[in-house]
Write a protein that holds these residues in place. Structure first.
Motif, PDB file in Angstrom:
ATOM      1  N   LEU A 104       0.830  -1.207   0.000  1.00 21.34           N
ATOM      2  CA  LEU A 104       0.000   0.000   0.000  1.00 21.34           C
ATOM      3  C   LEU A 104       0.869   1.264   0.000  1.00 21.34           C
ATOM      4  O   LEU A 104       0.553   2.244  -0.675  1.00 21.34           O
ATOM      5  CB  LEU A 104      -0.938  -0.008   1.211  1.00 21.34           C
ATOM      6  N   MET A 105       1.975   1.230   0.734  1.00 20.41           N
ATOM      7  CA  MET A 105       2.886   2.381   0.734  1.00 20.41           C
ATOM      8  C   MET A 105       3.486   2.593  -0.647  1.00 20.41           C
ATOM      9  O   MET A 105       3.554   3.712  -1.156  1.00 20.41           O
ATOM     10  CB  MET A 105       4.017   2.160   1.748  1.00 20.41           C
ATOM     11  N   GLU A 106       3.918   1.511  -1.241  1.00 22.77           N
ATOM     12  CA  GLU A 106       4.521   1.602  -2.566  1.00 22.77           C
ATOM     13  C   GLU A 106       3.537   2.146  -3.591  1.00 22.77           C
ATOM     14  O   GLU A 106       3.873   2.998  -4.405  1.00 22.77           O
ATOM     15  CB  GLU A 106       5.024   0.224  -3.004  1.00 22.77           C
ATOM     16  N   GLN A 107       2.300   1.654  -3.511  1.00 22.57           N
ATOM     17  CA  GLN A 107       1.304   2.100  -4.482  1.00 22.57           C
ATOM     18  C   GLN A 107       1.026   3.585  -4.339  1.00 22.57           C
ATOM     19  O   GLN A 107       0.861   4.300  -5.319  1.00 22.57           O
ATOM     20  CB  GLN A 107       0.017   1.296  -4.316  1.00 22.57           C
ATOM     21  N   GLU A 108       1.001   4.050  -3.087  1.00 19.24           N
ATOM     22  CA  GLU A 108       0.765   5.462  -2.853  1.00 19.24           C
ATOM     23  C   GLU A 108       1.918   6.294  -3.429  1.00 19.24           C
ATOM     24  O   GLU A 108       1.698   7.306  -4.102  1.00 19.24           O
ATOM     25  CB  GLU A 108       0.613   5.705  -1.339  1.00 19.24           C
ATOM     26  N   LEU A 109       3.127   5.850  -3.192  1.00 16.25           N
ATOM     27  CA  LEU A 109       4.292   6.580  -3.710  1.00 16.25           C
ATOM     28  C   LEU A 109       4.310   6.561  -5.240  1.00 16.25           C
ATOM     29  O   LEU A 109       4.579   7.578  -5.876  1.00 16.25           O
ATOM     30  CB  LEU A 109       5.587   5.973  -3.172  1.00 16.25           C
ATOM     31  N   PHE A 110       4.022   5.396  -5.828  1.00 15.82           N
ATOM     32  CA  PHE A 110       4.009   5.298  -7.284  1.00 15.82           C
ATOM     33  C   PHE A 110       2.963   6.253  -7.853  1.00 15.82           C
ATOM     34  O   PHE A 110       3.201   6.939  -8.837  1.00 15.82           O
ATOM     35  CB  PHE A 110       3.678   3.868  -7.741  1.00 15.82           C
ATOM     36  N   HIS A 111       1.826   6.274  -7.190  1.00 20.34           N
ATOM     37  CA  HIS A 111       0.754   7.156  -7.626  1.00 20.34           C
ATOM     38  C   HIS A 111       1.217   8.607  -7.595  1.00 20.34           C
ATOM     39  O   HIS A 111       0.988   9.377  -8.527  1.00 20.34           O
ATOM     40  CB  HIS A 111      -0.457   6.939  -6.714  1.00 20.34           C
ATOM     41  N   ARG A 112       1.902   8.967  -6.504  1.00 12.23           N
ATOM     42  CA  ARG A 112       2.375  10.350  -6.394  1.00 12.23           C
ATOM     43  C   ARG A 112       3.399  10.672  -7.474  1.00 12.23           C
ATOM     44  O   ARG A 112       3.360  11.741  -8.072  1.00 12.23           O
ATOM     45  CB  ARG A 112       3.011  10.582  -5.021  1.00 12.23           C
ATOM     46  N   ILE A 113       4.308   9.726  -7.715  1.00 10.73           N
ATOM     47  CA  ILE A 113       5.317   9.953  -8.756  1.00 10.73           C
ATOM     48  C   ILE A 113       4.660  10.185 -10.102  1.00 10.73           C
ATOM     49  O   ILE A 113       4.966  11.128 -10.814  1.00 10.73           O
ATOM     50  CB  ILE A 113       6.260   8.733  -8.871  1.00 10.73           C
TER      51      ILE A 113
END
Lengths: 330, 330
Positions: free
Chosen positions: B268-277
């Motif tokens: 979930l953390m990774e997905q949030e960061l990817f989304h932000r990128i």
């Protein structure tokens, strides 16, 4: 002591097979220094044409890849093969991989075969394939063939690292083309009906043509459908001719090149962040505390992930430097 | 205007089928508010047992899933089925998906079937499955069956969202178990040789048992191997019995539960960061500039990705709050 990366890179440029194999392994394993090695290699790449060969399990992709490699090799081209193994996320090794089946051409001069695990390449399968292609390119391979099973999502992603995609079907596989992912049909530049010596090959050809007719938009021309037999050799020479024509057309087909480069940059950024997250949290116990809180019903995974990221207000993304200004591979 | 999330969540709790279908779709699409909805739902979950059903294409997983669902339904359980479609990354739709084949049980009371595209769930296939399982759980489903093709890496990941994994093999599929990924063998709690009415079923059973013998470590007991036929109905009742036994054992098998929760938080953390990128870089042209620089030979993707992330010095990860302190779903 491990051989320094710059020695391996030099060895690859000079055409040393052992350097090639070692460099690939160490880049795949993301050993410290891998990125600088890839930066040094990058300017020497771009000359290789990459064909992705995909299809359902049992379609005879390995034998066909063998035949194509032999055919191209006979015409004087240096060939690299990347075989994507259905390997274990646990053991890291292939159970009954393509390595065995490929033995018969592994000894032909000018053909280099490399297996890639679908798991175990830390950089992800698609980025891993891009890296290996570049190393083979710098080594002097004219053509790289990537063979991969055409069923999983990762496997689709891999063929997108290719310049051209060959989709292999076969008669008598039960559901036939149904077992292929729809996405694969759409990225195919060329359809091959393999094992054409078997009954039903013409029906598979018709099925594919019918499906192409439905999905074709506007006046774009449908991809060709070829019959081959790795056993009798039928159609192999025509296929090799066609591949060489596609190779010549490569320069003209830069259509989606910018998109592919963008995607690669984003992938590399994501992988770096992924790596940082995992290393940041591996040892500090906060993750375990969070799990305990979830277990006690005091928290949920969605809130925990959000909380953990709340410290990152925004991405202070850095400026892109000019490689030449800072003197190359650092 | 779209129905507010809290209404849908309420509808799901009350057992409304339309709310269920809509909530799943909107969570899959990551519509604004999805996370709060999942936070609200989370405390009501944990009661469902999840069986992953996987195997090579053509192993008859859909028919078998049908039979299992029927059998469990007859014994009074509420069943949810998640069918992971081999769908297109381009069109987003299944070409010839499992939906059609599943029609015959879609009308049985107490069975809810949901197709999931292997692409198109923004949260990724595995997290998407976890979300859908929780929604089905909150809806009141006792058992969820996830049917997925056992070839791709993503597909393996999905079955890891399951409490128990059933691996389906079949006689006469050419390479047989060879087409299964090695990793699948290792996560199987139960092997099923389907289409047992065909010749060669006993050989497949022996093959699996031989392979299990090799890979078994210490004194752990090997997973059972069952023969079934979705056509004749052979073995289905015994299979249902076994599944219900596994269901009862669920509470005892929390062995890898903490690891699964950790993995989910990191995902979930990774997905949030990817989304932000992706959203940070979509519009500002810097990515296009980088592509141009790479095209001119002034840069390489590896350096660009590194430069772009150079502004993020470290992860100032936030503290984990207590959900109860801030009053639930926020």
């Amino acid at each position: 002591m491990a051989i320094p990366f710059d020695k391996l890179v030099k060895g690859v440029r000079q055409g040393h097979l052992r350097s090639l194999a070692r460099l690939i392994t160490r880049v795949e394993n993301r050993e410290a220094g891998w990125k600088d090695a890839m930066k040094t290699i990058f300017p020497q790449t771009g000359g290789t044409v990459v064909f992705g060969i995909t299809g359902a399990p049992g379609a005879g992709k390995s034998s066909l890849t063998n035949r194509i490699a032999e055919g191209l090799s006979k015409r004087g081209f240096q060939i690299g093969i990347i075989a994507v193994d259905p390997s274990s996320p646990f053991s890291g090794g292939a159970l009954l991989g393509d390595r065995l089946r490929m033995q018969d051409i592994a000894t032909i001069d000018g053909i280099f075969i490399r297996s890639m695990a679908t798991r175990g390449t830390l950089g992800g399968l698609c980025q891993g394939a891009r890296d290996v292609i570049r190393i083979l390119d710098a080594f002097g391979k004219d053509i790289v063939l990537i063979e991969t099973v055409g069923v999983g999502q990762d496997e689709i992603e891999v063929v997108r690292a290719a310049d051209h995609v060959l989709v292999v079907s076969v008669p008598g596989l039960g559901d036939g083309i149904q077992t292929l992912k729809a996405g694969i049909m759409e990225i195919a530049d060329l359809f091959i009906v393999n094992k054409a010596d078997r009954d039903g090959a013409d029906e598979v050809v018709s099925d594919i043509q019918a499906m192409l007719e439905i999905s074709q938009e506007g006046d774009e021309s449908a991809p060709p459908v070829l019959k081959t037999s790795a056993v009798t050799g039928e159609g192999i020479e025509s296929l090799v001719d066609l591949l060489l024509r596609l190779k010549e057309e490569k320069e003209a087909q830069t259509r989606d090149h910018a998109e592919r480069v963008k995607e690669e940059i984003l992938t590399l950024m994501e992988q770096e962040l992924f790596h940082r997250i995992r290393s940041e949290w591996a040892g500090n116990g906060a993750l375990q505390d969070a799990v305990d809180q979830i277990g006690k019903g005091k928290q949920d995974p969605y809130s925990v992930a959000e909380d953990m990221l709340s410290g990152i207000e925004s991405f202070q993304l850095g400026p892109i430097s000019d490689r030449k200004e800072r003197g190359g591979g650092k």
